[in-house]
Design an enzyme around this catalytic site. Structure first.
Site, PDB file in Angstrom:
ATOM      1  N   SER A  22      12.024 -42.668  46.271  1.00  0.00           N
ATOM      2  CA  SER A  22      11.687 -41.173  45.872  1.00  0.00           C
ATOM      3  C   SER A  22      12.885 -40.937  44.684  1.00  0.00           C
ATOM      4  O   SER A  22      12.676 -41.618  43.625  1.00  0.00           O
ATOM      5  CB  SER A  22      11.801 -40.144  46.909  1.00  0.00           C
ATOM      6  OG  SER A  22      11.370 -38.807  46.475  1.00  0.00           O
TER       7      SER A  22
ATOM      8  N   ASP B 248       0.543 -41.255  47.947  1.00  0.00           N
ATOM      9  CA  ASP B 248       1.787 -40.655  47.822  1.00  0.00           C
ATOM     10  C   ASP B 248       1.616 -39.290  46.979  1.00  0.00           C
ATOM     11  O   ASP B 248       1.183 -39.558  45.755  1.00  0.00           O
ATOM     12  CB  ASP B 248       2.948 -41.587  47.594  1.00  0.00           C
ATOM     13  CG  ASP B 248       4.268 -40.712  47.322  1.00  0.00           C
ATOM     14  OD1 ASP B 248       4.258 -39.680  47.785  1.00  0.00           O
ATOM     15  OD2 ASP B 248       5.277 -41.460  47.060  1.00  0.00           O
TER      16      ASP B 248
END
Length: 555
Positions: free
Chosen positions: A198, A476
């Site tokens: 991330s 995602d």
């Protein structure tokens, strides 16, 4: 009635707590939970269910690093020569001379939450395969690694990705691992491999380009390398990959809400809408609409590992798409719901009425009831409009760290207003940039967009470097900010070659950095890890081994 109540309990799974990706629009009541008493700061952190508590296996250490690495940059004035203790943990159980140091950057979280990956997961797998040392390195301004005595806006000036990357470079060049003092394990004497997911994934991608002589290679997993101010596209992978019936119902229900709040713009009708949801005392319409967006955020928290998976998204969808009213107490609201649907100029279909009644029941069970039981006002539970709270800046206000980063450099404000006009959003269009940026203004007096160029100058979607691996999840919600952003962002390349030198892999069906966690050998089954994750982790081990062969040849 008993069977309906049983169904509700089953669908909600007794409301297992979960962590979402909500940033600016996080209600202040949730931010309060991140206020840590000073005496507990050293013991902070939460852990997933594991066989052995990793905090008992890996003691914490600290390395003294400069508060300010860049004395020639006016951004950090007034400058300081002070140092601070940066926390880290390591596992040398696989180490043999010649092995690399593999550093997991903990990112915008306390480092203790990353310790399970020293036990099992990609760091453990890489350390075992390469005879390396696994490290978890805490990011400045998180956990216990605070370089300042308080979190006033002035003292937040040292919280930039640039300074944090310099911390990691300093660590690699200066660390002496306790118990291994006879070995010179600093860069460039040994190979350093970086990993992160991330924000920490983007961090590692940029780290490789800025410090190529210190980090031999890095892996960016779900790395959000393109900083984007209005990140409405967060919801696009959910819209595309989510269950069609659930997505369609969510869009319709949110559109009804928007048609009433924004389109009709009637105080009395908006008040009626709030009341039917059991939220008559939420002052601001944008706060009210924000509550109705909670369920959709569970998508990101799904994981292939049952021990860390959050099932709330599918439980939420089961509520929206049920053909029967799941909450008996909402049946009496049918006339009001039908009236509101009609006001929004939607046909009163049975499925739409049932969907709204179940959304009302879900919101009451998951939001209204806990607030009522806590004995606080609805505004105290759900508002984001509270400049008095945001003004708090003592060292216990740990919630300030990530907002400061996205308000100053990264953006990623997840709006409904940014969704194209010809498309129905998954969250309300009352979630505007102005609403999402309330925290920037009230907490830090920041009224301008973040300086995303400070991040994107390193390459953004096109970031590339030898021995920089890009690993992303197909579904995602952060994919539109990664190098795999196409087709969600036409500015990103359509494709890239996947090579050992520059791996470029998209994990089928995956959400957020699914390659990071893992299982012990006695926990694996024919389906766990799932084939796409197993394949990706196997390939990661293979290309890092190949990178180490390059290292041996070069050194």
């Amino acid at each position: 009635m008993a069977s309906q109540i049983t169904a509700v309990v089953a669908l909600l799974g007794l409301m297992i707590p979960f962590v979402t990706a909500r940033f600016a629009s996080t209600p202040i009541s949730e931010l309060r939970k991140k206020v840590t008493p000073v005496e507990q700061l050293a013991a902070s952190g939460s852990l997933f269910r594991r066989d052995v508590d990793p905090t008992t296996l890996y003691p914490a250490y600290n390395i003294s690093v400069p508060v300010d690495h860049f004395h020639n940059d006016s951004l950090y004035e007034p400058h300081t020569d002070d140092t601070f203790p940066l926390r880290y943990w390591f596992d040398a159980s696989h180490y043999a001379p010649g092995g690399p140091v593999i550093v997991l950057q903990s990112g915008e979280d306390t480092g203790t939450d990353r310790l399970p990956y020293l036990q099992k997961g990609i760091i453990a797998q890489l350390a075992k395969a390469t005879h390396g040392i696994g490290v978890v390195l805490e990011h400045r301004y998180y956990g216990t690694s605070f370089p300042v005595p308080d979190l006033s806006t002035e003292n937040m000036r040292f919280l930039t990705t640039e300074q944090a990357m310099a911390d990691e470079a300093y660590f690699a060049q200066n660390v002496v691992f306790p118990g291994l003092e006879e070995h010179n394990l600093t860069a460039p004497n040994v190979a350093y491999i970086g990993y992160g997911g991330s924000y920490a994934g983007a961090f590692n991608a940029i780290l490789r380009t800025v410090y190529p002589d210190i980090f031999w290679g890095t892996i960016s997993s779900s790395g959000v390398v393109e900083a984007i101010y209005d990140y409405w596209a967060y919801f696009e992978p959910i819209r595309v990959f989510g269950p069609p019936a659930c997505i369609s119902m969510q869009q319709k229900l949110i559109n009804i809400v928007d048609k009433i709040i924004i389109g009709l713009n009637s105080t009395s009708t908006t008040s009626e809408l709030k009341a039917v949801f059991g939220l008559p005392n939420v002052t601001y319409a944008d706060d009210f609409a924000n509550i109705l967006s909670d369920g959709i955020y569970g998508w990101q928290s799904r994981n292939w590992d049952p021990a860390v998976d959050d099932p709330s998204f599918y439980q939420y969808c089961a509520n929206l798409t049920s053909s029967t009213v799941l909450y008996p107490s909402t049946a009496s609201l049918t006339p009001q719901v039908e009236s509101l649907i009609a006001v929004a100029k939607y046909p009163n279909s049975t499925s739409l009425v049932t969907g709204m009644l179940n959304l009302i029941g879900y919101v009451n069970l998951t939001s209204v009831a806990p607030c009522t039981e806590g004995g606080t006002s609805q505004d105290a539970c759900f508002t984001t409009h509270n400049s008095t709270f945001y003004a708090q800046s003592d060292i216990s206000q740990e919630w300030r760290s990530w907002p400061y980063q996205y308000c100053t450099e990264w953006g990623f404000l997840q709006t409904g207003s940014g969704v194209p006009a010809n498309q129905l959003p998954l969250i309300s269009r009352t979630a505007t940039l102005e609403y999402e940026a309330l925290i920037c203004k009230d907490a830090f007096n920041i009224t301008e967009p973040p300086n995303v160029d400070a991040i994107n100058k390193h390459g953004g979607f096109n970031i590339s470097y030898p021995r920089l691996a890009i690993i992303d999840g197909e579904a995602d919600p952060w994919r539109p900010a990664t190098p795999h952003a196409w087709p969600f962002n036409s500015s990103a390349p359509v494709s890239r070659p996947n090579t050992t030198e520059e791996p470029f892999m998209l994990i089928a069906g995956a959400v957020h950095h699914w390659d990071e966690n893992g299982l012990f050998s006695n926990e694996t089954t024919a389906s766990l890890p799932p084939a796409p994750v197993r394949k990706t982790q196997t390939e990661e081990v293979a290309f890092v081994l190949a990178w180490m062969e390059e290292w041996k040849t070069a050194h």
